[in-house]
Design a protein around this motif. Structure first.
Motif, mmCIF file in Angstrom:
data_model
loop_
_atom_site.group_PDB
_atom_site.id
_atom_site.type_symbol
_atom_site.label_atom_id
_atom_site.label_comp_id
_atom_site.label_asym_id
_atom_site.label_seq_id
_atom_site.Cartn_x
_atom_site.Cartn_y
_atom_site.Cartn_z
ATOM 1 N N MET A 99 72.455 78.425 41.365
ATOM 2 C CA MET A 99 71.230 79.187 41.837
ATOM 3 C C MET A 99 71.136 80.797 41.359
ATOM 4 O O MET A 99 72.198 81.329 41.311
ATOM 5 C CB MET A 99 71.541 79.275 43.543
ATOM 6 C CG MET A 99 71.517 77.879 43.990
ATOM 7 S SD MET A 99 70.067 77.123 44.078
ATOM 8 C CE MET A 99 68.990 78.093 44.846
ATOM 9 N N ASP A 100 69.994 80.872 40.974
ATOM 10 C CA ASP A 100 69.695 82.273 40.649
ATOM 11 C C ASP A 100 68.919 82.962 41.371
ATOM 12 O O ASP A 100 67.526 82.475 41.438
ATOM 13 C CB ASP A 100 68.944 82.031 38.919
ATOM 14 C CG ASP A 100 68.783 83.571 38.428
ATOM 15 O OD1 ASP A 100 68.743 84.592 39.061
ATOM 16 O OD2 ASP A 100 68.596 83.510 36.997
ATOM 17 N N ALA A 101 69.382 83.690 42.199
ATOM 18 C CA ALA A 101 68.302 84.551 43.312
ATOM 19 C C ALA A 101 67.125 85.471 42.611
ATOM 20 O O ALA A 101 66.405 85.636 43.472
ATOM 21 C CB ALA A 101 69.483 85.277 44.090
ATOM 22 N N GLN A 102 67.322 85.740 41.513
ATOM 23 C CA GLN A 102 66.201 86.507 40.942
ATOM 24 C C GLN A 102 64.821 85.734 40.960
ATOM 25 O O GLN A 102 63.856 86.446 41.017
ATOM 26 C CB GLN A 102 66.468 86.873 39.459
ATOM 27 C CG GLN A 102 67.610 87.854 39.130
ATOM 28 C CD GLN A 102 68.094 88.060 37.720
ATOM 29 O OE1 GLN A 102 67.474 87.719 36.806
ATOM 30 N NE2 GLN A 102 68.927 89.078 37.576
ATOM 31 N N HIS A 103 64.863 84.514 40.801
ATOM 32 C CA HIS A 103 63.729 83.689 40.886
ATOM 33 C C HIS A 103 63.155 83.703 42.469
ATOM 34 O O HIS A 103 61.824 83.892 42.420
ATOM 35 C CB HIS A 103 63.816 82.316 40.598
ATOM 36 C CG HIS A 103 64.160 82.178 39.145
ATOM 37 N ND1 HIS A 103 63.349 81.612 38.164
ATOM 38 C CD2 HIS A 103 65.285 82.504 38.392
ATOM 39 C CE1 HIS A 103 63.831 81.494 37.108
ATOM 40 N NE2 HIS A 103 65.155 82.024 37.058
ATOM 41 N N LEU A 104 63.899 83.690 43.286
ATOM 42 C CA LEU A 104 63.458 83.925 44.657
ATOM 43 C C LEU A 104 63.056 85.350 45.174
ATOM 44 O O LEU A 104 62.111 85.338 45.857
ATOM 45 C CB LEU A 104 64.571 83.483 45.570
ATOM 46 C CG LEU A 104 64.581 81.981 45.730
ATOM 47 C CD1 LEU A 104 65.630 81.547 46.734
ATOM 48 C CD2 LEU A 104 63.480 81.168 46.205
ATOM 49 N N GLU A 105 63.671 86.274 44.486
ATOM 50 C CA GLU A 105 63.324 87.838 44.716
ATOM 51 C C GLU A 105 61.950 88.050 44.111
ATOM 52 O O GLU A 105 61.283 88.582 44.829
ATOM 53 C CB GLU A 105 64.348 88.726 43.916
ATOM 54 C CG GLU A 105 65.545 88.836 44.549
ATOM 55 C CD GLU A 105 66.605 89.596 43.822
ATOM 56 O OE1 GLU A 105 66.155 90.427 42.985
ATOM 57 O OE2 GLU A 105 68.001 89.205 44.030
ATOM 58 N N LYS A 106 61.756 87.169 42.936
ATOM 59 C CA LYS A 106 60.509 87.434 42.369
ATOM 60 C C LYS A 106 59.420 86.837 43.394
ATOM 61 O O LYS A 106 58.302 87.163 43.423
ATOM 62 C CB LYS A 106 60.472 86.724 40.899
ATOM 63 C CG LYS A 106 58.849 87.152 40.208
ATOM 64 C CD LYS A 106 59.002 86.537 38.870
ATOM 65 C CE LYS A 106 57.559 86.815 38.156
ATOM 66 N NZ LYS A 106 57.449 86.976 36.933
#
Length: 122
Positions: free
Chosen positions: A1-8
């Motif tokens: 899981m890459d939280a950066q995508h949800l952050e965006k």
């Protein structure tokens, strides 16, 4: 899981939208995978592609990069009508599902904390 995508996603909409999206993604994930497996098994390529594109896109937005990659590989194998590759990739997707579900189940501690309104204002 890459939280950066949800952050965006949270930055472009809101923390609540990102939280709702990832919760819905996690809830629908097993059914989406099952639909792809079933349609590929009966060789209904067009419907499989519809389900696949949906899962690919939502996986990217959720930061589920391995699932997104597997969907891209399956999309290519279906387009090439590579039956052996399709079978292998479908099996890879099914094998990846439990680890992704586990990551999603633990996400409130590590992903949504990052996405809290306070963290987004930093």
């Amino acid at each position: 899981m890459d939280a950066q995508h949800l952050e965006k996603l949270a930055e472009e909409s809101s923390w609540e939208v990102a939280e709702s999206f990832i919760t819905e993604y996690a809830a629908l994930l097993p059914r989406r995978v099952d639909r792809i497996v079933r349609t590929v098994t009966v060789r209904d390529r067009d419907i499989a592609m519809d389900f696949l594109l949906s899962l690919k896109t939502t996986s990217w937005l959720a930061g589920a990069l391995r699932m997104n990659q597997l969907c891209r590989e399956l999309e290519l194998a279906l387009a090439l009508a590579d039956v052996a590759a399709v079978a292998t990739i479908v099996q890879d997707i099914e094998q990846h599902l439990p680890s992704l579900q586990e990551a999603l189940a633990s996400r409130p501690r590590h992903v949504l904390t990052v996405l809290s309104p306070a963290a987004l204002r930093r």
